[in-house]
Design an enzyme around this catalytic site. Sequence first.
Site, PDB file in Angstrom:
ATOM      1  N   THR A 188       0.848  -1.191   0.000  1.00 38.05           N
ATOM      2  CA  THR A 188       0.000   0.000   0.000  1.00 38.05           C
ATOM      3  C   THR A 188       0.880   1.236   0.000  1.00 38.05           C
ATOM      4  O   THR A 188       1.908   1.268   0.695  1.00 38.05           O
ATOM      5  CB  THR A 188      -0.948   0.043   1.215  1.00 38.05           C
ATOM      6  OG1 THR A 188      -1.599   1.315   1.229  1.00 38.05           O
ATOM      7  CG2 THR A 188      -0.230  -0.161   2.541  1.00 38.05           C
ATOM      8  N   GLU A 334      -4.801  -3.065   4.346  1.00 37.43           N
ATOM      9  CA  GLU A 334      -4.447  -3.748   5.597  1.00 37.43           C
ATOM     10  C   GLU A 334      -5.612  -4.531   6.196  1.00 37.43           C
ATOM     11  O   GLU A 334      -5.412  -5.322   7.116  1.00 37.43           O
ATOM     12  CB  GLU A 334      -3.985  -2.721   6.646  1.00 37.43           C
ATOM     13  CG  GLU A 334      -2.667  -2.033   6.352  1.00 37.43           C
ATOM     14  CD  GLU A 334      -2.827  -0.777   5.497  1.00 37.43           C
ATOM     15  OE1 GLU A 334      -3.799  -0.685   4.723  1.00 37.43           O
ATOM     16  OE2 GLU A 334      -1.963   0.111   5.597  1.00 37.43           O
ATOM     17  N   LYS A 446      -6.434  10.753  -1.743  1.00 38.42           N
ATOM     18  CA  LYS A 446      -6.844   9.631  -2.582  1.00 38.42           C
ATOM     19  C   LYS A 446      -7.619  10.130  -3.792  1.00 38.42           C
ATOM     20  O   LYS A 446      -8.706  10.654  -3.660  1.00 38.42           O
ATOM     21  CB  LYS A 446      -7.684   8.651  -1.789  1.00 38.42           C
ATOM     22  CG  LYS A 446      -7.608   7.286  -2.411  1.00 38.42           C
ATOM     23  CD  LYS A 446      -8.033   6.224  -1.467  1.00 38.42           C
ATOM     24  CE  LYS A 446      -7.629   4.879  -2.003  1.00 38.42           C
ATOM     25  NZ  LYS A 446      -8.396   3.821  -1.382  1.00 38.42           N
ATOM     26  N   TRP A 451      -3.301   6.681  -4.470  1.00 41.06           N
ATOM     27  CA  TRP A 451      -2.769   7.618  -3.483  1.00 41.06           C
ATOM     28  C   TRP A 451      -1.842   8.653  -4.097  1.00 41.06           C
ATOM     29  O   TRP A 451      -1.022   8.345  -4.949  1.00 41.06           O
ATOM     30  CB  TRP A 451      -1.999   6.856  -2.411  1.00 41.06           C
ATOM     31  CG  TRP A 451      -2.866   5.976  -1.579  1.00 41.06           C
ATOM     32  CD1 TRP A 451      -2.945   4.615  -1.644  1.00 41.06           C
ATOM     33  CD2 TRP A 451      -3.777   6.374  -0.557  1.00 41.06           C
ATOM     34  NE1 TRP A 451      -3.845   4.162  -0.719  1.00 41.06           N
ATOM     35  CE2 TRP A 451      -4.374   5.211  -0.035  1.00 41.06           C
ATOM     36  CE3 TRP A 451      -4.147   7.608  -0.021  1.00 41.06           C
ATOM     37  CZ2 TRP A 451      -5.321   5.237   0.978  1.00 41.06           C
ATOM     38  CZ3 TRP A 451      -5.092   7.629   0.994  1.00 41.06           C
ATOM     39  CH2 TRP A 451      -5.672   6.466   1.479  1.00 41.06           C
TER      40      TRP A 451
HETATM   41  P1  AMP Z   1      -6.366   1.411   0.272  1.00 44.93           P
HETATM   42  O1  AMP Z   1      -5.487   0.793   1.284  1.00 44.93           O
HETATM   43  O2  AMP Z   1      -5.610   1.980  -0.891  1.00 44.93           O
HETATM   44  O3  AMP Z   1      -7.449   0.499  -0.124  1.00 44.93           O
HETATM   45  O4  AMP Z   1      -7.060   2.682   0.936  1.00 44.93           O
HETATM   46  C1  AMP Z   1      -7.744   2.617   2.147  1.00 44.93           C
HETATM   47  C2  AMP Z   1      -8.273   3.980   2.505  1.00 44.93           C
HETATM   48  O5  AMP Z   1      -9.245   4.415   1.568  1.00 44.93           O
HETATM   49  C3  AMP Z   1      -8.981   4.025   3.853  1.00 44.93           C
HETATM   50  O6  AMP Z   1      -8.079   4.121   4.926  1.00 44.93           O
HETATM   51  C4  AMP Z   1      -9.836   5.268   3.683  1.00 44.93           C
HETATM   52  O7  AMP Z   1      -9.075   6.443   3.929  1.00 44.93           O
HETATM   53  C5  AMP Z   1     -10.210   5.228   2.213  1.00 44.93           C
HETATM   54  N1  AMP Z   1     -11.547   4.607   2.046  1.00 44.93           N
HETATM   55  C6  AMP Z   1     -11.826   3.349   1.666  1.00 44.93           C
HETATM   56  N2  AMP Z   1     -13.163   3.154   1.601  1.00 44.93           N
HETATM   57  C7  AMP Z   1     -13.747   4.310   1.975  1.00 44.93           C
HETATM   58  C8  AMP Z   1     -15.103   4.740   2.137  1.00 44.93           C
HETATM   59  N3  AMP Z   1     -16.152   3.963   1.861  1.00 44.93           N
HETATM   60  N4  AMP Z   1     -15.301   6.013   2.562  1.00 44.93           N
HETATM   61  C9  AMP Z   1     -14.265   6.836   2.831  1.00 44.93           C
HETATM   62  N5  AMP Z   1     -12.977   6.489   2.686  1.00 44.93           N
HETATM   63  C10 AMP Z   1     -12.712   5.248   2.265  1.00 44.93           C
END
Ligand code: AMP
Length: 553
Positions: A188, A334, A446, A451
Site C-alpha cells: 500500500t 491492511e 486519494k 494515493w
Molecule cells: P487502500 O489501502 O488503498 O485500499 O485505501 C484505504 C483507505 O481508503 C482508507 O483508509 C480510507 O481512507 C479510504 N476509504 C476506503 N473506503 C472508503 C469509504 N467507503 N469512505 C471513505 N474512505 C474510504
Amino acid sequence: MTKQLDGLMQNDFQLSVHHIRRALRANRPEATVATLVQPDVVERTTFAQTADRVDRLARVLGRLGIEQGDRVGTFAWNNQRHFELYFAIPCVGAVLHTLNIRLFEEQLTYIVGHAEDKVIFVDDSLVPALEKLAPSLGTVRNYVVMGDGEAGSLPNALRYEELMEEVGEGGFDYPEIDERQAAALCYTSGTTGNPKGVLYSHRSISLHSTATMFRDGLGLSRGDKVLAVVPMFHANAWGLPHGAALAGADLVLPDRHLGAAPLAGLIGSEGPTLMGCVPTIFSDLLRFADEHPSVDLSSLTNATCGGSAVPRQLMKEYEERHRVNIFQAWGMTETSPVATFCRPLERTAEGPREHDDAYWDERAKQGRPLPWVELRLIDDDGREVPWDGESTGEIQVRGPWIAKRYFREEGDTEKFDGEWLRTGDIAAVDEHANVQISDRAKDVIKSGGEWISSVELENELMAHPDVVEAAVIAKPDERWAERPLCCVVLRESCDTSADDLVEHLRPRVAKWWLPDEFAFVEEIPKTSVGKFDKKVLRSRLAEGALEGRVLVS
Ligand code: AMP
C-alpha cells in the site's frame, strides 16, 4: 488448576486457498469466467476448466523453480490468467505478489526489490510499462508474458501458453498448507514513506472470502454474476475473485477495458448482478448511461462501491434513474480490505422502509463492522470515544483478516497499537454501530482510487526557489473523490504563478499528481509544535474561507 477440555471438532482443518481452489470443481463447475479481451469480444471458460489450468500452472511454477515462500509477482489486469495465478501460486506454497501497475517506476522498483520477487507474470499489454524497469529489478529471474504480444526487451522472457502446453494435462500433487502460511502480498502507498507490504495468510483470505457471502456484507451468492472492476492488483480485488470461486458465482473480468463505454456494453451483454469499483468509475458510467438511453444497467441489483467516500447523490441517482443499488463498503489494503459495510434495514416493524432522507443519511455512512471485525475510536489523548454519532476519533480495528504488522518492517509501531491496527481514518460511530468517516489523519490524498503523497508534493514545491512554504491538502472532488490543493507562501514580491509551479512539478511527479488548484496564502497555520496545521487549512477550505485560491489554466 482445572485442565482445559478441548472441543472434539476438526480443529486442525486448515483454512487455506486449497479449499477455495477445490470449490471451483466441487461447487458449480459449470460457472463461467468471462474476460473482455477486446472492447467487444468476450472469452469464456468454466470453473472446471479453470481448475484444470490451475493444476497445469502449478506444474509450470515447479519448472520455474518456485519454492515454498517464494514471492511471485503479477503485473496484470483483471483477466482469466490472473485468476488462475490467484490459485496456483498460493496453492504451491508460494506468495502471490500483485504489483500495482499504476505506481511510479521508483515505487515499483522498490517494491519488487523489497519483496524479492523471483518471477513476474506480465500481461502482454503491460510489457512496455515493465520493460523500462527490468534492468533495475535484480531479483527477478524470469518474466512470463501472458498473451500473444511482444516480450519486448524483457530479459529471460518465457511465454505463459507455451509453458502450459509444455507441461501438458494432468493433475498436481499439491503440498499441504498451514493456514498461517503467507498466501498473497500487496503493497500500500497509503502511508507516509515507502510503500508497505501487507502479507495475507491462507487463513485471512479464507475467512475474508467467507465474509463476502454475509448478507449484511457484499452478500455474494451462488446466483450472482460478479463483475470485478476493482483491480486484482489492489487488495485482492476486495475478495471478489476468491468469493466468487467459493460461492460458485459467475465472474466477469474487464481486463484493460475500463472506460464507461466498454463497461456499459459488458454490463448490457453479460448482465452482472454484483459489481465492485471506486466512485469515479461509477460516476463515469452514470454520465455515460444518461447520455446513451439505450444503456441498460438494471441487472446490477447489488453493486458495491468503496475506496473513497461514496457520494449519497450518486447512489440515489443510480437507484432512481437506473434501478441500480449501490452499497458502500469501507476498508483498506491492511484489512483485506472489507471491514465495514452499509446495508440499512429495508423493513421497520410497520412494514417496508421508505427511502426518505433518514434512509439516505444512513446509506451515505460507511456502515457497520462485519462479524469478526472489532472496532474502536480513539481520540488524540488516547482515550476511547463513545459511540454517540458525534464524537470523533481515529478508527482502530482488529480481527482475523486485519494486518498485525507490515512485511519486513519489524520496528514499525506507528500503525499498530498492540493488537489494534491504527487506520488513520477519523470517524464518528452512532449507537447502531454505523461508522461515518469525516477526515483522514494521514497525510495522503486519494484521487480516483490511487494515493498521492502530499508530503512529496510539498517537498517538490518547496524545492522551487520562490516557494517559502507549501502545505498540500485534499480537496473534495466530484469526479476523483479528492484532488490535491496546494497552499503556498511565496517569497515576497515575486510573481510566480500557479502555472509556473505546475511546470516546475511536471518533470518531478506522475502526471495525475499535478495539482489543478493553488491557494497563495500569507502564511501556513502551525500547530503548537510548529508543524503545518492541516486541520485548520481543511476547515478553512470547508468554510469557503481559504484565501488566494486560483485554478491552474
Ligand atoms: P487502500 O489501502 O488503498 O485500499 O485505501 C484505504 C483507505 O481508503 C482508507 O483508509 C480510507 O481512507 C479510504 N476509504 C476506503 N473506503 C472508503 C469509504 N467507503 N469512505 C471513505 N474512505 C474510504
